[in-house]
Design a protein around this motif. Structure first.
Motif, mmCIF file in Angstrom:
data_model
loop_
_atom_site.group_PDB
_atom_site.id
_atom_site.type_symbol
_atom_site.label_atom_id
_atom_site.label_comp_id
_atom_site.label_asym_id
_atom_site.label_seq_id
_atom_site.Cartn_x
_atom_site.Cartn_y
_atom_site.Cartn_z
ATOM 1 N N SER A 267 30.811 26.785 24.460
ATOM 2 C CA SER A 267 29.727 27.095 24.903
ATOM 3 C C SER A 267 28.551 27.335 26.377
ATOM 4 O O SER A 267 27.877 27.804 26.932
ATOM 5 C CB SER A 267 28.549 27.281 23.790
ATOM 6 N N ARG A 268 28.454 26.035 26.432
ATOM 7 C CA ARG A 268 28.424 25.857 28.160
ATOM 8 C C ARG A 268 28.003 26.585 28.919
ATOM 9 O O ARG A 268 27.474 26.921 29.945
ATOM 10 C CB ARG A 268 28.153 23.951 28.317
ATOM 11 N N PHE A 269 29.095 26.945 28.708
ATOM 12 C CA PHE A 269 29.567 27.967 29.707
ATOM 13 C C PHE A 269 29.347 29.863 29.410
ATOM 14 O O PHE A 269 30.131 30.751 30.042
ATOM 15 C CB PHE A 269 31.222 28.201 30.149
ATOM 16 N N GLY A 270 28.652 29.436 29.048
ATOM 17 C CA GLY A 270 28.109 30.651 28.040
ATOM 18 C C GLY A 270 29.546 31.669 27.414
ATOM 19 O O GLY A 270 29.462 32.792 26.969
ATOM 20 N N MET A 271 31.086 30.579 27.448
ATOM 21 C CA MET A 271 31.876 31.522 26.696
ATOM 22 C C MET A 271 31.324 32.051 24.843
ATOM 23 O O MET A 271 30.819 31.279 24.069
ATOM 24 C CB MET A 271 32.954 30.924 26.470
ATOM 25 N N LYS A 272 32.030 33.050 24.334
ATOM 26 C CA LYS A 272 32.105 33.224 23.268
ATOM 27 C C LYS A 272 33.178 32.804 21.964
ATOM 28 O O LYS A 272 34.066 33.374 22.793
ATOM 29 C CB LYS A 272 31.555 34.623 23.077
ATOM 30 N N ASN A 273 33.052 32.788 21.070
ATOM 31 C CA ASN A 273 34.609 31.750 20.490
ATOM 32 C C ASN A 273 34.914 32.487 19.000
ATOM 33 O O ASN A 273 33.889 33.106 18.547
ATOM 34 C CB ASN A 273 33.871 30.601 19.548
ATOM 35 N N VAL A 274 36.301 33.086 19.378
ATOM 36 C CA VAL A 274 36.280 34.347 18.662
ATOM 37 C C VAL A 274 36.831 33.655 17.199
ATOM 38 O O VAL A 274 36.522 34.713 16.071
ATOM 39 C CB VAL A 274 37.756 35.146 19.388
ATOM 40 N N ALA A 275 36.654 32.471 17.109
ATOM 41 C CA ALA A 275 36.851 32.567 15.448
ATOM 42 C C ALA A 275 35.176 32.248 14.848
ATOM 43 O O ALA A 275 35.524 31.983 13.742
ATOM 44 C CB ALA A 275 37.447 30.612 15.355
#
Lengths: 316, 379
Positions: free
Chosen positions: A213-221
């Motif tokens: 999340s620190r990289f702004g990424m979104k988790n598909v789960a």
């Protein structure tokens, strides 16, 4: 036989107590400037309030993450044994212990004066207490804040409180610099991290998830996680429909997975991550440990995976 | 249906003189008597119900899943894979993968595993004359379990293999365990079935002990082995279907063609001999076929329990005790049952999975008790 060994042990303990007491006094005198804390001390750990009479000199670490922290705070020289899963640092005195032993007596041959666990499944802390050996439990961290409190607990327990605080700060700085490097590429990218080939994964509510999340990424789960555990199992169908842009395999050691085996599984060859060659290996243990070395390694691995995309993009 | 009022023993004596079929001759010591009346023959209506049940189960299982797809989409994907149609819409890439590479092979594999376990269960019950016998009676489960455990524990060293070592190891373990059971059973008690069953218990305990020891030494693999043991088709694809199809096909054909022989066994070894059937050879043949098929099935599905008991018993309670009915119907209902159980396994906690063995046991355990009550009544 058993009685004899206990008597011998208590003799040994008394000796080590005297020695360590002397050492502690000397150490306090010599290194007072760096703020080593005094003994006796009380540590508030997950297993309650633990009183440690003197500065430990024979530490047994039965947690890979705690081992990393002990060395990071400068208590490495006090460590006499680490469990078999402690792979970092390489020169740590590895034993065959797993931390899941059923009898605390097994540990006595190392004559520990402090034992650190990640889990206390077999009531080992209680058994050690009967032998007057303090033990602290540092369970899996759920956030950087809990990593920080574990650093403080270990620093306090080993007499390296100031060093523990600065080790934590240095870790946070390394994380921030890796994040700064790749955050632009990571923003809103969807990802899936896999812990075994039956699609066990982690949501962004888990510690490893917060690193992504620190990289702004979104988790598909995330939208799948009705279970409170944060480690749900997905179905292949769900994963294909979610169609993540990045895939991180944390099952390359346990389960022999690779980018190749991943894309050869039924239905997965159509994923964006596969078609764009965004299937990355994350060391199994790194992804499940919260020691400073593993966390920094993990964050750097994520940054590199995002940068590799940027390089590929630039070359086209 | 009215025939159910006749007690099983009476019905068997009167009706189940075998016909002189080809498989029977194989085991004959002398010329077989000519045919008599065959009132327990499989009826067309029964077969039709079973076929429709399987077809509906498969259709429903294809339409439903963790991802909502319209029936229209599912049909479009199926049509696009038909030869000579030339219909390949681009928008179906993701949905196409879901239907063709995930759902369909899973449904087909569920049908294969279910039919195998149910027919093997029926066959074991016939061979051992025990309504509680199931396909795992002679050690298949513990052998496959040990094989899978070894493969999982050794995975870091097996990772370079180009194929998944777990099914192979499970298959080899299952065959080894049943082989050991036979070797021990023979040496201990000649051709007595109860000594065979007892040596199955001993072999099972021995293999399980080794498995437990390995797991205890390597706790991180516990989860992986445990989920294999509970069974499931979560990662199934066409590869698994191709892997077990030959074994399941051969075993099912062998078992279905041995249905009359199973009826013959139920009248007792002496009577069977009097009409020219070598009971011990028949048993060996049927157990070998059932074991081979079961070993192949569990190698890809894990230890799915209870199917081998639920399905044949439901059929027995409904259509009577003749294996001429039970075996073919077990193949079809077993397939349909497991397809539906797997549908539940992948949709109840979606998008997660309930282990397939949990679903079948959840249904199977209460059923098992009903069967127990029934069999006590029959006594």
């Amino acid at each position: 036989m058993r009685q004899g060994s206990i008597i011998r042990l208590s003799g040994g303990l008394a000796l080590s107590l005297t020695l360590s007491a002397g050492f502690a006094t000397g150490a306090t005198g010599a290194t007072g400037a760096v703020g080593s804390n005094r003994f006796p001390t009380t540590v508030h750990a997950a297993n309650g309030v633990v009183r440690i009479a003197t500065r430990p000199t024979r530490i047994l670490s039965l947690s890979a993450s705690a081992t990393q922290m002990l060395y990071a705070v400068g208590a490495g020289r006090q460590v006499v044994g680490v469990d078999k899963y402690s792979t970092y640092p390489k020169n740590a005195p590895r034993t065959g212990f797993t931390g899941y032993e059923s009898n605390a007596e097994d540990y006595l041959r190392l004559r520990p004066d402090l034992v650190v666990f990640a889990y206390d499944t077999n009531h080992l802390v209680e058994q050690l207490a009967k032998l007057s050996i303090p033990a602290i439990v540092l369970p899996p961290a759920t956030s950087l804040a809990s990593v920080r409190s574990q650093f403080v607990e270990l620093g306090q327990a080993t007499g390296h409180l100031a060093a523990a605080k600065s080790a934590y700060t240095s870790m946070v700085r390394k994380i921030a610099s890796a994040v700064a490097r790749a955050k632009a590429s990571g923003r809103n990218k969807t990802y899936y991290i896999e812990f075994d080939p039956t699609f066990y994964t982690a949501t962004s509510n888990t510690f490893v998830g917060t690193l992504f999340s620190r990289f702004g990424m979104k988790n598909v789960a995330d939208s799948a996680a009705k279970a409170a555990s944060g480690y749900p199992q997905l179905s292949a169908e769900y994963l294909v429909k979610a169609n993540p842009q990045y895939v991180y395999l944390a099952d390359t050691v346990c389960c022999g997975q690779s980018a190749h085996t991943f894309m050869s599984r039924p239905g997965l060859s159509v994923l964006r991550a596969v078609r764009q060659h965004h299937v990355f290996r994350i060391n199994d243990s790194v992804a499940s440990e919260w020691g400073p070395h593993s966390i920094v390694q993990m964050v750097r691995d994520i940054a590199s995976s995002l940068e590799s995309r940027r390089r590929t993009g630039a070359s086209h | 249906m009215a025939r159910r009022s006749i007690g099983p023993a009476t019905s068997l004596r009167r009706s189940q003189r075998p016909t002189a079929s080809a498989p029977l001759r194989l085991f004959a010591t002398e010329a077989v008597e000519a045919d008599e009346i065959v009132p327990t023959k499989l009826r067309v209506s029964q077969l039709a119900v079973a076929v429709v049940f399987l077809a509906v189960a498969m259709a429903v299982a294809l339409m439903l899943g963790p991802v909502d797809l319209s029936p229209r989409t599912v049909l479009a994907v199926l049509v696009s894979h038909l030869p000579f149609i030339g219909y390949h819409p681009r928008m179906l890439t993701i949905d196409g993968a879901i239907v063709w590479q995930l759902r369909l092979p899973r449904v087909v594999l569920g049908a294969l595993v279910g039919s195998m376990l149910a027919s093997a269960g029926a066959a074991y019950q016939g061979v051992f004359q025990n309504s509680l016998a199931d396909p795992y009676l002679l050690g298949v489960a513990s052998g496959a379990g040990l094989g899978a455990t070894v493969a999982v524990v050794e995975m870091p060293r097996l990772a370079s293999l180009s194929f998944d070592p777990i099914p192979l190891a499970a298959f080899v373990g299952a065959i080894a365990a049943v082989g050991a059971t036979f070797a021990l059973g023979r040496s201990a008690g000649g051709r007595n079935t109860s000594s065979l069953v007892l040596s199955g218990v001993a072999v099972g305990a021995f293999f399980t002990a080794i498995q437990t020891f390995l797991l205890q030494r390597d706790t991180p693999v516990l989860g992986q082995v445990y989920s294999w043991i509970l069974g499931g088709l979560a990662t199934a694809g066409w590869g698994e279907v191709r892997l077990i199809l030959p074994y399941v096909a051969v075993a099912s054909v062998a078992l279905v063609s041995a249905r009359r022989l199973l009826d013959t066994l139920s009248i007792g070894d002496e009577e069977a001999k009097s009409i020219g059937v070598r009971a011990d050879r028949v048993r060996l043949f049927i157990v070998a076929a059932a074991t081979l098929g079961t070993a192949a099935a569990v190698s890809v599905s894990g230890l799915v329990g209870f199917v081998g008991i639920i399905v044949p018993h439901t059929i027995r309670l409904t259509v009577g005790p003749s294996y001429r009915r039970i075996l073919p119907l077990s193949v079809l209902f077993g397939a349909g049952f497991l397809v539906l159980a797997d549908l539940a396994a992948r949709t109840v906690l979606q998008p997660g999975e309930v282990p397939l063995g949990v679903v079948t046991a959840f249904l199977g355990a209460p059923f098992f008790l009903i069967v127990l009550r029934q069999s006590r009544r029959a006594l």
